[in-house]
Design a protein around this motif. Structure first.
Motif: not given
Length: 209
Positions: A16-21, A142-147, A182-185, A194-198
């Motif tokens: 999970s992106l949001s849980l990781t960040v 918050q993580a979202a698939g879009g931007k 945002e935008g990973a999907d 995207i994850l690294e930037k967050a």
């Protein structure tokens, strides 16, 4: 001692992106604020968020008029009070969630309903409602698939973030920051970037929070 309440509204899944960040933010915060108390409130446990249902409404009515309550009603009030008191006692809040269909997960919405209590988190005055939790601050991860928050996006399509901000303002909390992943999907080939930037945002913002 400063108390930090982490409200985590996310299913227990891997990658999970949001849980990781969120985890990175909390760990970095602890390193820079070693004397602060950090409490995790996971909204996706088996118990879940206390419901606002028929039993709740009847119990509140009986409590208001000093009427005798059943054991179930007493337990319902007790759970609500415990969660509400925990929320009020915090000095800082970290909200962690994925976007669900342009909004927050239902568990997060239910949590905000649970904490929106007159004379506790806000009060009514002749001039309108006034928040009672002034001087506190919040971080929303918050993580979202879009931007939704890039230069060419429409942030109003992120209704969940707008709603959370307005509710916190309603409580008197105006010092609010965000980390949007945002935008990973839309661009799966850029997921790691995207994850690294967050994560870098989390590392930069956590010590200052």
């Amino acid at each position: 001692m400063t108390k930090v309440l982490v409200i985590q509204a996310h299913p227990h899944i891997d990658n999970s992106l949001s849980l990781t960040v969120g985890k990175e933010f909390v760990e970095d915060y602890k390193k820079s604020h070693p004397n602060d108390e950090v409490v995790i409130r996971d909204l996706f446990t088996e118990e879940g968020v206390p419901a606002l249902n028929d039993v709740t409404m009847i119990a509140w009515k009986k409590q208001k008029f000093g009427q005798e309550m059943t054991d179930e009603e007493k337990e319902t009030i007790k759970k609500h009070d415990e969660w509400l008191d925990e929320f009020i006692s915090a000095d800082k809040y970290i909200f962690i969630n994925p976007m669900y269909n342009h909004f927050l997960p239902a568990e997060m919405k239910q949590y905000l309903d649970l904490t929106a209590i007159a004379r506790k988190t806000f009060k009514y005055t002749p001039e309108g409602a006034v928040g009672l939790l002034t001087g506190k601050k919040a971080m929303h991860i918050q993580a979202a698939g879009g931007k939704y928050h890039s230069e060419d996006a429409n942030p109003m399509m992120d209704l969940g973030s707008v709603y959370l901000t307005k509710m916190l303002n309603f409580y008197g909390i105006n010092d609010i920051d965000n980390i949007f992943i945002e935008g990973a999907d839309e661009n799966p080939e850029k997921r790691q970037e995207i994850l690294e930037k967050a994560l870098q945002d989390a590392q930069a913002k956590a010590p200052k929070f």
